[in-house]
Scaffold this motif. Structure first.
Motif, PDB file in Angstrom:
ATOM      1  N   GLY A 119       0.786  -1.207   0.000  1.00  0.00           N
ATOM      2  CA  GLY A 119       0.000   0.000   0.000  1.00  0.00           C
ATOM      3  C   GLY A 119       0.824   1.266   0.000  1.00  0.00           C
ATOM      4  N   ILE A 120       0.084   2.362   0.098  1.00  0.00           N
ATOM      5  CA  ILE A 120       0.666   3.693   0.108  1.00  0.00           C
ATOM      6  C   ILE A 120       0.047   4.466   1.265  1.00  0.00           C
ATOM      7  N   ALA A 121       0.884   5.229   1.956  1.00  0.00           N
ATOM      8  CA  ALA A 121       0.401   6.152   2.975  1.00  0.00           C
ATOM      9  C   ALA A 121       0.795   7.565   2.546  1.00  0.00           C
ATOM     10  N   ALA A 122      -0.154   8.500   2.632  1.00  0.00           N
ATOM     11  CA  ALA A 122       0.114   9.888   2.252  1.00  0.00           C
ATOM     12  C   ALA A 122      -0.912  10.802   2.913  1.00  0.00           C
ATOM     13  N   CYS A 123      -0.425  11.916   3.462  1.00  0.00           N
ATOM     14  CA  CYS A 123      -1.331  12.899   4.051  1.00  0.00           C
ATOM     15  C   CYS A 123      -1.103  14.263   3.408  1.00  0.00           C
ATOM     16  N   THR A 124      -1.907  15.216   3.791  1.00  0.00           N
ATOM     17  CA  THR A 124      -1.848  16.524   3.148  1.00  0.00           C
ATOM     18  C   THR A 124      -0.508  17.213   3.327  1.00  0.00           C
ATOM     19  N   SER A 125       0.108  17.082   4.482  1.00  0.00           N
ATOM     20  CA  SER A 125       1.409  17.731   4.682  1.00  0.00           C
ATOM     21  C   SER A 125       2.564  16.797   4.336  1.00  0.00           C
ATOM     22  N   GLY A 126       2.271  15.497   4.273  1.00  0.00           N
ATOM     23  CA  GLY A 126       3.304  14.524   3.917  1.00  0.00           C
ATOM     24  C   GLY A 126       4.284  14.238   5.027  1.00  0.00           C
ATOM     25  N   ILE A 127       3.885  14.543   6.245  1.00  0.00           N
ATOM     26  CA  ILE A 127       4.811  14.329   7.348  1.00  0.00           C
ATOM     27  C   ILE A 127       4.177  13.380   8.376  1.00  0.00           C
ATOM     28  N   ALA A 128       3.572  13.940   9.400  1.00  0.00           N
ATOM     29  CA  ALA A 128       3.151  13.157  10.560  1.00  0.00           C
ATOM     30  C   ALA A 128       2.205  12.001  10.246  1.00  0.00           C
ATOM     31  N   ASP A 157       2.830  -7.495  -7.658  1.00  0.00           N
ATOM     32  CA  ASP A 157       2.306  -8.672  -8.355  1.00  0.00           C
ATOM     33  C   ASP A 157       1.884  -9.766  -7.382  1.00  0.00           C
ATOM     34  N   GLU A 158       2.633  -9.925  -6.291  1.00  0.00           N
ATOM     35  CA  GLU A 158       2.365 -10.982  -5.311  1.00  0.00           C
ATOM     36  C   GLU A 158       1.286 -10.604  -4.304  1.00  0.00           C
ATOM     37  N   ALA A 159       0.927  -9.336  -4.237  1.00  0.00           N
ATOM     38  CA  ALA A 159      -0.016  -8.854  -3.223  1.00  0.00           C
ATOM     39  C   ALA A 159      -1.432  -9.366  -3.468  1.00  0.00           C
ATOM     40  N   ASP A 160      -2.117  -9.625  -2.367  1.00  0.00           N
ATOM     41  CA  ASP A 160      -3.522 -10.008  -2.421  1.00  0.00           C
ATOM     42  C   ASP A 160      -4.431  -8.777  -2.440  1.00  0.00           C
ATOM     43  N   VAL A 161      -3.959  -7.703  -1.832  1.00  0.00           N
ATOM     44  CA  VAL A 161      -4.764  -6.489  -1.704  1.00  0.00           C
ATOM     45  C   VAL A 161      -3.842  -5.278  -1.554  1.00  0.00           C
ATOM     46  N   VAL A 162      -4.378  -4.111  -1.935  1.00  0.00           N
ATOM     47  CA  VAL A 162      -3.653  -2.850  -1.826  1.00  0.00           C
ATOM     48  C   VAL A 162      -4.447  -1.925  -0.910  1.00  0.00           C
ATOM     49  N   ILE A 163      -3.754  -1.337   0.072  1.00  0.00           N
ATOM     50  CA  ILE A 163      -4.364  -0.336   0.934  1.00  0.00           C
ATOM     51  C   ILE A 163      -3.787   1.021   0.558  1.00  0.00           C
ATOM     52  N   VAL A 164      -4.661   1.954   0.247  1.00  0.00           N
ATOM     53  CA  VAL A 164      -4.226   3.327   0.009  1.00  0.00           C
ATOM     54  C   VAL A 164      -4.776   4.154   1.164  1.00  0.00           C
ATOM     55  N   ALA A 165      -3.897   4.416   2.138  1.00  0.00           N
ATOM     56  CA  ALA A 165      -4.252   5.222   3.302  1.00  0.00           C
ATOM     57  C   ALA A 165      -3.801   6.643   3.004  1.00  0.00           C
ATOM     58  N   ALA A 166      -4.713   7.443   2.489  1.00  0.00           N
ATOM     59  CA  ALA A 166      -4.306   8.759   2.001  1.00  0.00           C
ATOM     60  C   ALA A 166      -5.406   9.795   2.165  1.00  0.00           C
ATOM     61  N   ASP A 167      -4.952  11.021   2.383  1.00  0.00           N
ATOM     62  CA  ASP A 167      -5.849  12.164   2.470  1.00  0.00           C
ATOM     63  C   ASP A 167      -5.702  13.054   1.237  1.00  0.00           C
ATOM     64  N   ILE A 168      -4.846  12.640   0.329  1.00  0.00           N
ATOM     65  CA  ILE A 168      -4.569  13.369  -0.903  1.00  0.00           C
ATOM     66  C   ILE A 168      -4.505  12.374  -2.056  1.00  0.00           C
ATOM     67  N   LYS A 169      -4.440  12.882  -3.258  1.00  0.00           N
ATOM     68  CA  LYS A 169      -4.257  12.023  -4.427  1.00  0.00           C
ATOM     69  C   LYS A 169      -2.827  11.469  -4.385  1.00  0.00           C
ATOM     70  N   ARG A 182      -0.172   1.201 -11.089  1.00  0.00           N
ATOM     71  CA  ARG A 182       0.602  -0.017 -10.788  1.00  0.00           C
ATOM     72  C   ARG A 182      -0.273  -1.121 -10.220  1.00  0.00           C
ATOM     73  N   PHE A 183      -1.443  -0.755  -9.700  1.00  0.00           N
ATOM     74  CA  PHE A 183      -2.292  -1.706  -8.993  1.00  0.00           C
ATOM     75  C   PHE A 183      -3.468  -2.215  -9.812  1.00  0.00           C
ATOM     76  N   ILE A 184      -3.473  -1.968 -11.111  1.00  0.00           N
ATOM     77  CA  ILE A 184      -4.575  -2.428 -11.960  1.00  0.00           C
ATOM     78  C   ILE A 184      -4.746  -3.944 -11.802  1.00  0.00           C
ATOM     79  N   GLY A 185      -5.978  -4.352 -11.578  1.00  0.00           N
ATOM     80  CA  GLY A 185      -6.286  -5.764 -11.410  1.00  0.00           C
ATOM     81  C   GLY A 185      -6.242  -6.229  -9.965  1.00  0.00           C
ATOM     82  N   LYS A 186      -5.818  -5.379  -9.058  1.00  0.00           N
ATOM     83  CA  LYS A 186      -5.748  -5.720  -7.631  1.00  0.00           C
ATOM     84  C   LYS A 186      -6.895  -5.045  -6.893  1.00  0.00           C
ATOM     85  N   PRO A 187      -7.432  -5.710  -5.862  1.00  0.00           N
ATOM     86  CA  PRO A 187      -8.414  -5.019  -5.036  1.00  0.00           C
ATOM     87  C   PRO A 187      -7.721  -3.866  -4.299  1.00  0.00           C
ATOM     88  N   ILE A 188      -8.327  -2.686  -4.338  1.00  0.00           N
ATOM     89  CA  ILE A 188      -7.765  -1.514  -3.675  1.00  0.00           C
ATOM     90  C   ILE A 188      -8.745  -1.033  -2.616  1.00  0.00           C
TER      91      ILE A 188
END
Length: 103
Positions: A5-14, A54-66, A72-78
């Motif tokens: 997965g990916i983690a991202a917030c508005t300030s990109g820090i805390a 490719d090996e992942a069963d699922v993708v978590i996008v924990a984000a407050d921004i785009k 890269r995750f096409i075909g994976k549950p997000i």
């Protein structure tokens, strides 16, 4: 279960790093293999490899921004969630994902 997965917030820090830490700790405690990249003010850190994706069963996008690189995750549950959900209840989120997607 293998989770990436990916983690991202508005300030990109805390919240970015708090979300990553919460997900990784909860995932490992629950017996899952997990790798979370961060996207923030200093760029991308701990970038996911194509092999991990490719090996992942699922993708978590924990984000407050785009986030960059969703293609890269096409075909994976997000699973898209705000960072505060991951920080407050990472095990609950992962358990829900396991019920939904198996593992």
């Amino acid at each position: 279960m293998k989770i990436v997965g990916i983690a991202a917030c508005t300030s990109g820090i805390a919240h970015t790093y708090m979300a990553k830490k919460s997900l990784v700790k909860a995932g490992e405690e629950l017996g899952h293999k997990i790798h979370i990249e961060t996207q923030g003010t200093i760029g991308t850190e701990d970038a996911l490899t194509q092999s991990e994706i490719d090996e992942a069963d699922v993708v978590i996008v924990a984000a407050d921004i785009k986030v960059n690189g969703r293609e890269r995750f096409i075909g994976k549950p997000i699973v898209d969630v705000p960072t505060n959900v991951v920080i407050k209840s990472p095990k609950g989120l992962i358990n829900k994902i396991v019920k939904t997607y198996g593992g």
